[in-house]
Every structure is written in C-alpha cells, then in structure tokens.
Scaffold this active site. Structure first.
Site, short mmCIF file in Angstrom:
data_model
loop_
_atom_site.label_atom_id
_atom_site.label_comp_id
_atom_site.label_asym_id
_atom_site.label_seq_id
_atom_site.Cartn_x
_atom_site.Cartn_y
_atom_site.Cartn_z
N ASP A 183 4.64 -9.95 -9.63
CA ASP A 183 4.53 -10.25 -8.50
C ASP A 183 5.11 -11.65 -8.09
OD1 ASP A 183 3.09 -9.73 -5.69
OD2 ASP A 183 1.65 -8.61 -7.28
N ASP A 224 5.53 -9.98 -2.45
CA ASP A 224 4.39 -9.92 -1.71
C ASP A 224 4.96 -10.40 -0.18
OD1 ASP A 224 1.53 -9.84 -1.39
OD2 ASP A 224 1.93 -12.02 -0.64
N GLU A 265 7.40 -5.96 -0.39
CA GLU A 265 6.00 -5.24 0.46
C GLU A 265 6.52 -5.57 1.67
OE1 GLU A 265 1.30 -5.84 0.77
OE2 GLU A 265 2.46 -7.66 0.54
N HIS A 318 -3.81 -2.29 -5.25
CA HIS A 318 -5.04 -3.09 -5.19
C HIS A 318 -5.36 -3.41 -3.92
CE1 HIS A 318 -1.65 -5.64 -4.49
NE2 HIS A 318 -2.44 -6.47 -4.19
N ASP A 319 -5.02 -3.05 -2.92
CA ASP A 319 -5.19 -3.50 -1.51
C ASP A 319 -5.71 -2.21 -0.80
OD1 ASP A 319 -4.58 -5.88 -1.50
OD2 ASP A 319 -2.30 -5.58 -0.93
C1 NOJ Z 1 -0.36 -8.80 -0.05
C2 NOJ Z 1 -0.98 -8.61 -1.20
O1 NOJ Z 1 -0.87 -7.30 -1.83
C3 NOJ Z 1 -2.61 -8.83 -0.91
O2 NOJ Z 1 -3.53 -8.63 -2.01
C4 NOJ Z 1 -2.62 -10.18 -0.42
O3 NOJ Z 1 -3.97 -10.62 -0.16
C5 NOJ Z 1 -1.82 -10.62 0.63
N1 NOJ Z 1 -0.44 -10.13 0.46
C6 NOJ Z 1 -1.50 -12.04 0.86
O4 NOJ Z 1 -1.12 -12.47 -0.31
#
Ligand code: NOJ
Length: 555
Positions: free
Chosen positions: A100, A201, A258, A332-333
């Site tokens: 990441d 990210d 992302e 993970h989100d």
């Molecule tokens: C996206 C990440 O996947 C998430 O877990 C994170 O909280 C935010 N970006 C901020 O870095």
C-alpha cells in the site's frame, strides 16, 4: 527494466489485512511471520499476487493509513528482516507482493509534519497544505471523511492545515516538487527491495484545485463535500505521469490506484497504457448502490437492475477505450459480500459461489479479500464499544447525535456497513481464538468461526474455497476471460444477471441468479448442449435456476 509485460491482466490478487491475518507472538495482532506461515494456503488457492495493507510505522489512528515512517516496518508486525524473508518466500511460492502506498497524507506524527507545524519558516512547512482562516473560521466548508471539519487550527503557526480524513492524517502538498521527490524516493526504496507494485491509497485526491471553493452541502449535513472538490484535480494526470516517468516505468510492476468519485471516462484516462499513468483503478460506483439519506451508514439493499447497469457500464466503457478494470466485491473498508449482495443464512455457500462467478468471469483483474474465499459474513458486535474503527465510531455518533437516529437503528446501519465487518480475524479453525492468536485479539472474532473456518473448509470439497480455486484456474486457462468482449444478456430480467464473453475461439455464457427461490429460466438454444465449465449446484435443471444458482457455459 521497462514496464512492458502485462502479467497483471491475467493475475488474481489476494488482499491480506495483516493485523487480522495470523498472530504468531501472542500479542493479539497479526504479523509478518503469520503471513509466511500461510503461503502454502495462498498458493493452494491459486492466486498470483498478494496486496498487503500498510505495515509501516504508524500510531494506528486509522489502522496504518496514518504513516509516521515510510521506510520502516512497525514493530507490531515484525522487522525489516521479516519483511525481506516474506518477500523472498512469497516469490518462491510464485506469489508476487504489492504494498500500500499512502501518500495523499501522512500521520501527524511524521517528522515532516512535526517540523511543518513548528514554524512557518521551517522548510517542511510547505510539505503540507496550510491556509489562513476565513473571518476567524475554517478556510472553507469542507468536511473530513471521518466526520468534523477537514481543517484543524494550529496555534504554533496561526494557520489551519487540511486533512481530508482524520485530523491525525494531514494532506501532503503535491504542488511542492520536494514532496513529489520524497514520494518517488520512498517508492524506489521498496521497489529496489524487489516488491512487485503498489496499491495507491486515494491517489486521485493528490491534486487540489487551488481555488479551495466551498463544496456542496447536502440537506442533512453540516459540512461541504470535500471529495467532490478534490477528486481528479487539475494536476492529477500530470503528477501520475511524472511518477510513471521517474519511477514506475523503470520496473516491471503492477499499479492500482484507489479512486473515489471517478467515472469510466476518467478511469480510461488513468489506465490507458498510451498515457503512461497507472495499470488500473478501484472505482466505487457499485459500492455506492446501497447508501441512504445519511450516506453509507444505511440498511438499504442494492437493486439488481442498478448493479447490472453499473458493472456493465464499467465493463464496456473501459474495454472500448483502452482502459483496464479491477474487479472487487470486498476489501478492508467494505462489508462482507455474502451479507451485502447475497444471502448469509440458508444460501450462504451458494450465494458466495454465485458472487464469485459473476465477478471472476468479467474482464479485469479480480481481487479476493481475506476470508471471502470462505464465504465469511458480517459480524454483529453487541455494543458500539466493541468496534475499533474510527469511521464506525464517528458514524454512530453522527447518526445518533446529529441526525437523532434511534440507537438500535444506528447499530443496524453499523452492522450493515461498518469497516470492522471485514476486519475480524481470519478464522483458521473452530477453536475459541480461531487459531488466529493465543492472546487477546485486537478486535473481536466473528463468533461464527465454529461454522466458517479454514480447517473445515479445506476438508469439504464443496466449499467456497475450492470453488474459488476453480474460478481462478479457469481464468488462468481461458484467454476469453481476459480478452473476450463483454455483453449483458436479458437486461430486464429482475432475478438473473447474465452476460456473454466472446473472442475468436470461444464464447462463454455466465448466468447468476440473485433470487432466494427457484426461477424459471430457459437457457438460450445456442448454449443448450454446451459444456458447463462451473456450476454451484450438483444437478442442473434445464428450465429453471435454483436459489442463487450460477452457471458458466462454453461453446
Ligand atoms: C482508503 C483506505 O482504504 C482506508 O482504509 C483509509 O481509511 C483511507 N483511504 C484513508 O487513508
């Protein structure tokens, strides 16, 4: 080496959330040695690449997305030697590793920020985004992603700094060429160790529009929409092209950015190889189909017609214009896909397999999030205090205190959408601590590990695991899955999502039922006698589909 090969087009990525994968030293937190322990398991599944969530030194305000040292492993995960061992062992298992890259923001504990907040004259001050207030208030109305304003005032410099996420995650100032140089250097530091790429990210938020105008305010919100005003900003492509020139083009790697708030047209600009930016992006449109009046925290269910429309649009637009998709149900989100898009009760196994089929037969690079291959479900913790994620916490607070949602309804929205649904420890077996740790796990286990765990799954040849293994194998063997043209079939069918994939040699028909009951379904005549590549029921009934049935025909 030039970035010439496109091995990532034929690859399947497995995402590991290290904190929740396997603890080997009894501190309740997963670690690098725990990943090494399970490389055989991952090789058996057949995936090609592992994406590891951040393991750098971090105060863990946002579980590692707040980085205080980009060039060191946090002791909670192990040492740099452990990481180097993981990398070489993974390569021996034919598994590549991508890390990441979190460079939209750092931690407020990073030495750069410590220096930046000490004085306006410090050379690091301009590494971050500082503004004077507006009439004694924040510089504009932007809200941070985890609640509250996106600006925090620092007495020491009499200015506000920008943080699109938590206040402990100050945004870097990409307009400053020194910042970009630092980022490129740290990327080379890891690439020179031999890693195989990066997941970047929120990388489309790095270029802020210099006007810093107020964002739109939705009726129920206090703050303006900061992402709308910062996503895909004026210099985003220029910065990524520079990064490509300076770093990416020199290695044979894969990159995935992302990118919230990105349309297929924009995605093509980011991923068309001729433009030399990234290989693929994570888009969010299908993740937004079940939001409600207060945003993501809602119990709303997606509509199949919307899902068909959105996924089909991404399939056709990107392939027509030279872009490349990443395919995912979870990370993970996000909550667990069987709960969100399938059925986590009676048809858990069938619907997990059906969802796998729908995604893995599409064009793009599929991602499997740890536990998805077991058909893991959302977890319901008794109390909001059992949750660890700051977004969940702040979301609950906002629902109950600002929007006056009743506590039980707010908790139901948390059950549906909390990021902690994905973060419960990997259940390796049915024992009390699931074989994850001998200590106290940092977050509660999903209590259904007596039913859903790796040990039992591997003994059951009808399990979701072996089904995913087969889907991955089929992708590796059949070029039509990588290259074939996508065409939605029977768009109006209210229960069934089906499509074809076609190249010069083969045609596939993919049929996926989202109904929890038997539905009438006539297979098109041209496929009636075709070979069935994979099906999630033992017996096929010619004129109907069983609950959550999926089939792939090939002619
Ligand atoms: C996206 C990440 O996947 C998430 O877990 C994170 O909280 C935010 N970006 C901020 O870095």
């Amino acid at each position: 080496m030039a970035q010439a090969t496109e091995w990532w087009k034929k690859s399947v990525v497995y995402q590991i959330y290290p904190k929740s994968f396997q603890d080997t030293n009894g501190d309740g937190i997963g670690d690098i040695n725990g990943i090494i322990e399970h490389l055989d398991y991952l090789e058996k599944l057949g995936v090609d690449v592992l994406w590891l969530n951040p393991m750098y030194v971090s105060p863990q305000v946002d579980n590692g997305y707040d980085i205080a040292n980009y060039r060191a492993i946090d002791p909670m995960f192990g040492t740099m030697e452990d990481f180097e061992k993981l990398l070489s062992e993974a390569h021996k298992h034919h598994l590549k590793i991508i890390l990441d890259l979190v460079v939209n923001h750092t931690s407020d504990q990073h030495p750069w920020f410590k220096a930046a907040e000490s004085s306006v004259d410090d050379p690091h001050h301009d590494y971050y985004i500082w503004k004077k207030g507006r009439n004694g208030q924040e510089p504009n109305n932007w809200g941070g992603s985890f609640g509250g304003s996106a600006w925090t005032y620092k007495e020491s410099v009499a200015e506000y700094y920008l943080h699109l996420f938590a206040k402990e995650q100050p945004d870097l100032n990409w307009e400053n060429p020194k910042v970009r140089e630092e980022v490129y250097d740290l990327m080379k530091f890891w690439l020179d160790k031999g890693i195989d790429g990066f997941r970047m990210d929120v990388i489309n938020l790095i270029s802020k529009n210099p006007a810093y105008l107020d964002g739109a305010v939705r009726e129920v919100e206090k703050y303006g929409d900061a992402h709308q005003m910062t996503a895909n900003g004026p210099r985003a492509h220029e910065f990524l092209q520079e990064m490509n020139r300076e770093v990416l083009s020199k290695y044979d790697i894969m990159t995935v950015g992302e990118m919230p708030r990105t349309s297929p047209e924009k995605a093509v600009e980011y991923t068309d190889p001729k433009r030399h930016e990234l290989d693929m992006i994570f888009q969010f449109e299908h993740m937004g189909l079940d939001g409600g009046p207060f945003g993501k925290f809602s119990e709303n269910r997606f509509k199949l017609s919307d899902l068909k429309q959105v996924l089909s649009k991404w399939q056709t637009e990107l392939s027509a214009h030279g872009g490349w998709n990443s395919l995912y149900w979870s990370n993970h989100d996000q909550p667990r896909p069987v709960t969100r898009f399938g059925n986590d009760g009676k048809y858990r196994v069938e619907s997990a397999k059906m969802l796998g089929t729908l995604l893995h037969m599409m064009q793009g690079t599929p991602y499997v999030f740890e536990g998805e291959e077991l058909g893991m479900t959302n977890a319901k913790f008794d109390s909001i205090n059992d949750y660890q994620d700051l977004e969940t916490f702040n979301g609950y607070k906002e629902l109950t205190e600002v929007h006056h949602v009743a506590p039980d309804a707010a908790l139901r929205a948390i059950y549906a959408k909390s990021r902690d649904n994905a973060r419960t420890p990997m259940p390796w077996n049915a024992s009390e601590k699931a074989g994850f740790t001998t200590g106290e796990p940092w977050i509660k286990l999903n209590p259904n590990n007596d039913e859903i765990n790796v040990e039992d799954t591997l003994k059951d040849f009808n399990s979701v695991f072996y089904f995913y293994q087969k889907l991955i194998k089929i992708r590796h063997e059949l070029p039509v899955i990588t290259d074939g043209v996508y065409q939605l079939v029977d768009a109006e069918n209210p229960d069934v999502f089906s499509y074809t994939r076609t190249d010069d040699d083969d045609q596939l028909l993919v049929i996926c039922s989202f109904a929890d009951h038997v539905v009438d379904y006539k297979v098109p005549t041209s496929f009636r006698d075709a070979e069935v590549l994979i099906d999630n029921y033992d017996q096929i009934e010619t004129d109907n589909l069983q609950p959550f049935e999926s089939r792939v025909y090939k002619i």
